[in-house]
Scaffold this active site. Structure first.
Site, PDB file in Angstrom:
ATOM      1  N   CYS A   1     -49.606  28.599  -7.782  1.00 11.17           N
ATOM      2  CA  CYS A   1     -48.144  28.209  -6.817  1.00 11.17           C
ATOM      3  C   CYS A   1     -46.925  29.117  -6.126  1.00 11.17           C
ATOM      4  O   CYS A   1     -46.794  29.518  -7.279  1.00 11.17           O
ATOM      5  CB  CYS A   1     -47.917  26.573  -6.877  1.00 11.17           C
ATOM      6  SG  CYS A   1     -47.371  26.274  -6.001  1.00 11.17           S
TER       7      CYS A   1
ATOM      8  N   GLU B   1      -5.773  -0.613 -11.522  1.00 12.86           N
ATOM      9  CA  GLU B   1      -6.603  -0.153 -10.808  1.00 12.86           C
ATOM     10  C   GLU B   1      -8.126  -0.960 -11.984  1.00 12.86           C
ATOM     11  O   GLU B   1      -8.014  -0.009 -12.533  1.00 12.86           O
ATOM     12  CB  GLU B   1      -7.078   0.766 -10.134  1.00 12.86           C
ATOM     13  CG  GLU B   1      -8.012   1.093  -9.156  1.00 12.86           C
ATOM     14  CD  GLU B   1      -7.488   1.056  -7.402  1.00 12.86           C
ATOM     15  OE1 GLU B   1      -6.207   0.683  -7.953  1.00 12.86           O
ATOM     16  OE2 GLU B   1      -7.795   1.893  -6.388  1.00 12.86           O
TER      17      GLU B   1
ATOM     18  N   LYS C   1      -4.742   8.998  -8.564  1.00 11.42           N
ATOM     19  CA  LYS C   1      -5.930   8.060  -7.686  1.00 11.42           C
ATOM     20  C   LYS C   1      -6.526   7.628  -8.121  1.00 11.42           C
ATOM     21  O   LYS C   1      -7.471   7.888  -7.570  1.00 11.42           O
ATOM     22  CB  LYS C   1      -5.375   8.343  -5.867  1.00 11.42           C
ATOM     23  CG  LYS C   1      -5.276   6.997  -4.597  1.00 11.42           C
ATOM     24  CD  LYS C   1      -4.836   7.616  -3.625  1.00 11.42           C
ATOM     25  CE  LYS C   1      -5.135   6.166  -2.655  1.00 11.42           C
ATOM     26  NZ  LYS C   1      -6.109   5.650  -2.816  1.00 11.42           N
TER      27      LYS C   1
ATOM     28  N   ARG D   1      -5.916  -7.773  -4.572  1.00 10.26           N
ATOM     29  CA  ARG D   1      -4.309  -8.003  -3.329  1.00 10.26           C
ATOM     30  C   ARG D   1      -5.091  -8.646  -2.792  1.00 10.26           C
ATOM     31  O   ARG D   1      -3.841  -9.132  -1.600  1.00 10.26           O
ATOM     32  CB  ARG D   1      -4.527  -6.063  -2.788  1.00 10.26           C
ATOM     33  CG  ARG D   1      -3.108  -6.011  -2.459  1.00 10.26           C
ATOM     34  CD  ARG D   1      -2.886  -4.639  -1.551  1.00 10.26           C
ATOM     35  NE  ARG D   1      -4.516  -3.861  -0.434  1.00 10.26           N
ATOM     36  CZ  ARG D   1      -3.857  -2.672  -1.387  1.00 10.26           C
ATOM     37  NH1 ARG D   1      -3.212  -2.267  -1.192  1.00 10.26           N
ATOM     38  NH2 ARG D   1      -5.422  -2.495  -0.060  1.00 10.26           N
TER      39      ARG D   1
ATOM     40  N   CYS E   1     -47.678  19.364  -8.165  1.00 11.51           N
ATOM     41  CA  CYS E   1     -49.166  20.246  -7.278  1.00 11.51           C
ATOM     42  C   CYS E   1     -49.259  20.722  -8.805  1.00 11.51           C
ATOM     43  O   CYS E   1     -48.711  20.907  -9.418  1.00 11.51           O
ATOM     44  CB  CYS E   1     -47.851  21.025  -6.627  1.00 11.51           C
ATOM     45  SG  CYS E   1     -48.982  22.345  -7.108  1.00 11.51           S
TER      46      CYS E   1
ATOM     47  N   SER F   1       1.307  -1.408   0.016  1.00 12.07           N
ATOM     48  CA  SER F   1      -0.065   0.373  -0.264  1.00 12.07           C
ATOM     49  C   SER F   1       1.096   1.209  -0.085  1.00 12.07           C
ATOM     50  O   SER F   1       2.251   1.007   0.423  1.00 12.07           O
ATOM     51  CB  SER F   1      -0.657  -0.479   1.468  1.00 12.07           C
ATOM     52  OG  SER F   1      -1.548   1.228   0.682  1.00 12.07           O
ATOM     53  N   ILE F   2       0.340   2.261  -0.063  1.00 12.80           N
ATOM     54  CA  ILE F   2       1.315   3.685  -0.134  1.00 12.80           C
ATOM     55  C   ILE F   2       0.633   4.016   1.091  1.00 12.80           C
ATOM     56  O   ILE F   2      -0.165   4.173   1.374  1.00 12.80           O
ATOM     57  CB  ILE F   2       1.606   4.519  -0.947  1.00 12.80           C
ATOM     58  CG1 ILE F   2      -0.165   4.536  -2.230  1.00 12.80           C
ATOM     59  CG2 ILE F   2       2.477   4.357  -1.796  1.00 12.80           C
ATOM     60  CD1 ILE F   2       0.310   5.007  -3.638  1.00 12.80           C
TER      61      ILE F   2
HETATM   62  S1  IVH Z   1       0.723   2.771  -6.954  1.00  7.03           S
HETATM   63  C1  IVH Z   1       3.401   0.040  -3.469  1.00  7.03           C
HETATM   64  N1  IVH Z   1      -1.110   4.578  -8.504  1.00  7.03           N
HETATM   65  O1  IVH Z   1      -4.835   3.304  -3.917  1.00  7.03           O
HETATM   66  C2  IVH Z   1       2.559   1.650  -4.419  1.00  7.03           C
HETATM   67  N2  IVH Z   1      -1.004   3.004  -5.886  1.00  7.03           N
HETATM   68  O2  IVH Z   1      -2.065   2.297  -1.824  1.00  7.03           O
HETATM   69  C3  IVH Z   1       1.743   0.472  -5.115  1.00  7.03           C
HETATM   70  N3  IVH Z   1      -4.469   3.665  -6.618  1.00  7.03           N
HETATM   71  O3  IVH Z   1      -5.062   0.318  -2.996  1.00  7.03           O
HETATM   72  C4  IVH Z   1       0.262   1.321  -4.711  1.00  7.03           C
HETATM   73  N4  IVH Z   1      -3.621   4.898  -8.473  1.00  7.03           N
HETATM   74  O4  IVH Z   1      -5.109   0.329  -5.740  1.00  7.03           O
HETATM   75  C5  IVH Z   1      -0.365   3.722  -6.849  1.00  7.03           C
HETATM   76  N5  IVH Z   1      -2.202   5.328  -9.184  1.00  7.03           N
HETATM   77  C6  IVH Z   1      -1.614   4.926  -8.591  1.00  7.03           C
HETATM   78  C7  IVH Z   1      -2.821   4.325  -7.595  1.00  7.03           C
HETATM   79  C8  IVH Z   1      -2.766   3.703  -7.301  1.00  7.03           C
HETATM   80  C9  IVH Z   1      -4.759   3.516  -6.996  1.00  7.03           C
HETATM   81  C10 IVH Z   1      -4.749   2.644  -4.842  1.00  7.03           C
HETATM   82  C11 IVH Z   1      -3.799   1.289  -5.141  1.00  7.03           C
HETATM   83  C12 IVH Z   1      -3.933   0.701  -3.839  1.00  7.03           C
HETATM   84  C13 IVH Z   1      -4.116   1.862  -2.973  1.00  7.03           C
HETATM   85  C14 IVH Z   1      -2.631   2.606  -2.432  1.00  7.03           C
END
Ligand code: IVH
Length: 698
Positions: free
Chosen positions: A457, A195, A137, A158, A451, A98-99
Site C-alpha cells: 500500500c 479557580e 489566568k 460566582r 488496510c 470580573s476583570i
Molecule cells: S482576579 C476582581 N486572577 O478569570 C478580580 N481571576 O474575570 C477578580 N481567573 O472568572 C479576578 N485566573 O475566575 C483573577 N489569576 C486570576 C485568575 C482569574 C482565572 C478567572 C476568574 C474570573 C475571570 C476574570
C-alpha cells in the site's frame, strides 16, 4: 420568555452583521442569554467560549457606539450566570467581580494597561515603574471559600456576582482545599477566591474511563470541572478529580492583610491554600509582556489549561486608589491567548491510511483560525469515537488545537435548541483501502480498522518512509511529505534501503527540487548513517516498538543480530515487553523480507557504536535496572531534561507507578501518582533528591 434563536449560531452570526443596529443588538442579547443559560444553568454549552466572547464583544461595541441601545437586562450588564434550582443561593459578602479581558498576543496590551494605571495614579513620566503581580489566568470556575475561625464553612460559585450557589458539599470533595486553615495568625473571617479546574491528565483519565465503559466523553477540562462543581450529587463530584488555585480575597475580618497582592498569596499559601508557583512580581510594561510571552511558551507544557495571564497592581493601597469602573477593577486586566477551540463546518470526512495501515477518519473543515494557526483538517480518531460524538458531515463542530498536538474534532455544536433529531451516522469505514484497494479488517475487540496491504500500500509505504526519516528516528532532514509523495508515487522508493540509493541526479529530476535542496537531502542521508541501535530499531517501525521499547531492546541485546534471532522467552525478559510486543518483534524478524531490509540498510553503511546497548559495563550506569516515574513540575528541570538525565544514567522512566517503581520524582502540582507512591511505599524524591541520585550515578 427569551426569544428562541433558530438556525445555526454561525448563520446568525454572519447573516445579521449588517442589519439595523437595534435589531442586531436585540438578536445578540437573545443569543447571549441563550448561550449563557446553556452554559451556566444547563452545563451544556452549544458554542465554544471564543464564539460567546465574540458575540459579547460585538454587543459591547454596538452599545458603546449607540448608548441608546443599552438595556438594563443586557448581558453586558451582569457578571455571570443564574442560580440553579437545587442549590441554596448565597449572597456574597463582597460582590465577586470580573476583570477586563482583552485578547492580546502582542506587547501593546501590557503597555496600554500600564499607561492607564499610570494616568489614573497621576504618575509623572519619570516616576518609577509600577510594581505588578503577574499570574496565570486559570481556565476553570470561580469559587469563593469562606473560612470562619479557620474552618471552611461555605463554598459558593460566582453566580451573577451578587448571589451565587452554595456548593460547599461538592467543594469539600476537593482534597487540595483545606477544611481547616493551618499555621498561626488564622483570621476570624477569611474569604478566599480562586479557580476550580481539572488537570489535563485527570481529564484524560476520566475520559478513558468513560471510553472503557462505552460512555460519552467530556469535551474539555473546563466544562467538566464546572459540571462537577454544580452536580447535585456530591458523590459524583468526588469521582471527578478537581484542583484549585487561590488568586484573591473576598471579605476578611480580624486579619492584617499583607500590603501587597503577592504577599497576600504567600500568606494564603502559608495558611495551607494551594497557590500557583507560576507567578511573578515585575516592574513596568515590558516585564509584563515578557511574563506573558514566557507563560505562552510554557502553556502547553503546564498540567492544566490556562487561557491567558492576569496582571494586577501589586500594592493594595494603590489598588484601593484605582478602584473600579463599571464592575471591573482598574488595577487588573486579563490578557487572553488565542483560543484553542473554535467552531466551524464539517465539510467532509476523508479516510487517511497510516503507517501501520490504520484508517483514520479525517475531518475536512471550513478553514478556521484556532490555537494560533489556520486549521482545515482535524482527526476524528476512529469510527467509534466519531459515532459517540454524533458527528456528521454538514454539522457545525468544535475543533481543538493545543500546541503541537494534532487538531481534533471534540464534538458537534448542538445547533437547534429543543429535542434532538435521532442520530443517523453518514460515515462508514470503507470495506477496501481507498489507496491500494486491499481488504480492510477490524481487529478483534479493537477500535481500529486497518488496510491489510502492508508495504504494498503506497500510503503505508509513505508513512513508513516518513517515520524512518523522522527526527527521533534516523533524523533525515529535508525528507518531508511532498518529497516522499513524489518518491513513492514515482516508484523511486519501494523499500527503505532504496533511500540510500538516491543520488543527486534522481533528486534534481523531481518537481520543485532545487539543486541546493537536493544536495542537502543527500548530505542528510549520509549523516543519518551514523546512528544508535535504539534509533535504528525505532526507525524500522515495528508495531508496538516505540522509542522507549527500542531503547530497552538496544540496552538488553546490545546488537541487532542477537535481537533478530531472539526467541520469545528472551524477548519477554526485556523490561516492559509483554506477550503482544514480544510477538510483534518476533513476527517482524521472522519475515525474510524484513531481515533483508536490515541487511541492506547495514550494507548501505548504517552503523552504530558496537557497545551501544552494553550499558552494564559503563561505570556511569548506576541507575541501570531502576524505573523512575516523574510527576508534577520540577523547579528547574523540564520533564524531557529529567528523562534524558535518568536515561543517560541507565534508568528508565515509566508513565505509571507500580510496586516495581524504584523512585517517584515529584514536583509542584504532583497528582495521583504521588498518592499512589505513598500508598505503595515507593520512595519519593524531589528534584534535589534526583540530582543527588544522578551525581552518585556518575
Ligand atoms: S482576579 C476582581 N486572577 O478569570 C478580580 N481571576 O474575570 C477578580 N481567573 O472568572 C479576578 N485566573 O475566575 C483573577 N489569576 C486570576 C485568575 C482569574 C482565572 C478567572 C476568574 C474570573 C475571570 C476574570
Amino acid at each position: 420568555m427569551l426569544p428562541t434563536p433558530t438556525g445555526t449560531a454561525l448563520q446568525q452570526n454572519s447573516a445579521m452583521a449588517d442589519t439595523h443596529p437595534e435589531a442586531r443588538a436585540q438578536a445578540l442579547r437573545a443569543l447571549l442569554h441563550h448561550h449563557a443559560h446553556r452554559y451556566h444553568v444547563l452545563d451544556a454549552p452549544e458554542v465554544p467560549d471564543a464564539e460567546y466572547d465574540r458575540l459579547f464583544q460585538e454587543l459591547q461595541a454596538l452599545e458603546g457606539a449607540h448608548p441608546g441601545l443599552l438595556t438594563p437586562d443586557s448581558p453586558t450588564q451582569r457578571v455571570g450566570g443564574r442560580v440553579l434550582e437545587g442549590f441554596a443561593p448565597v449572597r456574597h459578602a463582597m460582590p465577586m467581580l470580573s476583570i477586563r479581558t482583552e485578547t492580546d498576543t502582542t506587547t501593546a496590551g501590557a503597555m496600554a494597561f500600564d499607561q492607564r494605571v499610570r494616568r489614573e495614579l497621576e504618575l509623572s513620566v519619570d516616576a518609577e515603574p509600577v510594581e505588578y503581580a503577574a499570574e496565570l489566568k486559570f481556565d476553570g470556575l470561580a469559587i469563593n471559600l469562606r473560612y470562619e475561625q479557620g474552618v471552611l464553612v461555605q463554598a459558593a460559585t460566582r453566580g451573577d456576582g451578587e448571589t451565587g450557589e452554595d456548593v460547599t458539599q461538592n467543594i469539600r470533595t476537593i482534597g487540595q482545599i483545606p477544611l481547616r486553615l493551618q499555621g498561626t495568625g488564622v483570621p476570624d473571617v477569611l474569604e478566599v477566591r480562586g479557580e476550580v479546574f481539572m488537570r489535563r491528565d485527570h481529564f484524560e483519565a476520566l475520559n478513558q474511563r468513560q471510553r472503557d465503559k462505552g460512555e460519552k466523553t467530556y469535551i474539555n477540562p473546563r466544562n467538566t470541572a464546572a459540571g462537577a462543581v454544580r452536580q447535585l450529587d456530591p458523590a459524583i463530584t468526588a469521582q471527578r478529580p478537581l484542583s484549585f488555585f487561590a488568586y484573591g480575597l473576598g471579605e476578611t475580618k480580624g486579619w492584617a492583610q499583607p500590603p501587597t497582592h503577592s504577599a497576600t498569596l504567600d500568606a494564603l499559601a502559608a495558611l495551607g491554600l494551594p497557590v500557583s508557583a507560576d507567578r511573578a512580581v515585575v516592574h513596568g510594561a515590558a516585564a509584563l509582556a515578557q511574563f506573558q510571552q514566557a507563560m505562552g511558551a510554557k502553556r502547553d507544557g503546564l498540567p492544566f489549561d490556562i487561557d491567558g495571564v492576569v496582571y494586577k497592581v501589586n500594592r493594595i493601597d494603590l489598588q484601593k486608589r484605582l478602584g473600579f469602573v463599571s464592575r471591573e477593577p482598574r488595577w487588573a486586566v486579563a490578557h487572553k491567548y488565542p483560543a484553542q477551540e473554535q467552531m466551524t463546518r464539517l465539510n467532509d470526512i476523508e479516510v487517511q491510511v497510516g503507517r501501520t495501515g490504520k484508517l483514520t477518519p479525517v475531518a475536512k473543515l471550513e478553514p478556521v483560525f484556532v490555537g494560533g494557526t489556520t486549521v482545515s483538517n482535524a482527526t476524528l480518531h476512529n469510527v467509534f469515537e466519531l459515532r459517540r460524538k454524533g458527528v456528521r458531515v454538514g454539522d457545525t463542530v468544535i475543533v481543538r488545537r493545543a500546541g503541537d498536538v494534532i487538531p481534533e474534532v471534540v464534538g458537534r455544536v448542538v445547533a437547534q435548541p429543543g429535542p434532538r433529531q435521532p442520530y443517523v451516522p453518514n460515515y462508514r469505514p470503507p470495506a477496501t483501502c481507498p489507496v491500494c484497494g486491499s481488504a480492510v479488517l477490524r481487529e478483534k475487540g479493537g477500535m481500529d480498522h486497518r488496510c491489510t496491504g502492508g508495504l504494498f500500500c503506497a500510503a503505508q509505504r509513505k508513512q513508513a518512509v516518513l517515520h524512518f526519516a523522522g527526527r527521533r528516528a534516523m533524523d533525515i532532514e529535508g525528507l518531508g511529505d511532498k518529497l516522499v509523495d513524489q518518491l513513492v508515487d514515482g516508484g523511486v522508493i519501494r523499500t527503505l534501503p532504496d533511500l540510500y540509493k538516491l543520488g543527486l541526479s534522481s533528486l534534481v529530476a523531481l518537481e520543485r527540487m532545487a539543486d541546493k535542496s537536493a544536495r542537502n537531502v543527500v548530505a542528510a542521508l549520509d549523516a543519518s548513517k551514523t546512528t544508535t541501535l535504539a534509533r535504528f530499531l525505532y526507525a524500522l517501525g515495528i508495531r508496538h516498538v516505540g522509542e522507549t521499547t527500542a531503547k530497552d531492546l538496544a540496552r538488553y541485546f546490545g546488537g541487532i543480530d542477537a535481537l533478530m534471532d531472539a526467541h520469545m522467552d528472551a524477548l519477554l525478559q526485556v523490561s516492559d515487553v509483554g506477550p503482544v510486543v514480544a510477538q510483534s518483534i518476533h513476527t517482524f524478524f521472522g519475515q525474510p523480507h524484513n531481515r533483508e531490509v536490515v541487511e541492506q540498510l547495514r550494507a548501505a553503511g548504517i552503523s552504530w557504536p558496537e557497545d551501544d546497548g552494553d550499558v552494564a559495563n559503563l561505570p556511569s550506569q548506576t541507575l541501570a535496572g531502576k524505573t523512575l516515574v516523574l510527576t508534577g513540575t520540577l523547579p528547574t528541570m523540564s520533564r524531557d531534561e529529567a528523562k534524558a538525565l535518568i536515561e543517560a544514567a541507565g534508568g528508565k522512566v515509566a508513565g505509571s507507578v507500580s510496586r516495581k517503581t524504584s523512585y517517584v520524582v515529584a514536583g509542584a502540582e504532583a497528582g495521583s501518582k504521588l498518592d499512589k507512591a505513598r500508598e505503595l511505599s515507593v520512595p519519593v524524591l524531589d528534584e534535589e533528591g534526583l540530582k543527588q541520585l544522578l551525581v552518585r550515578a556518575v
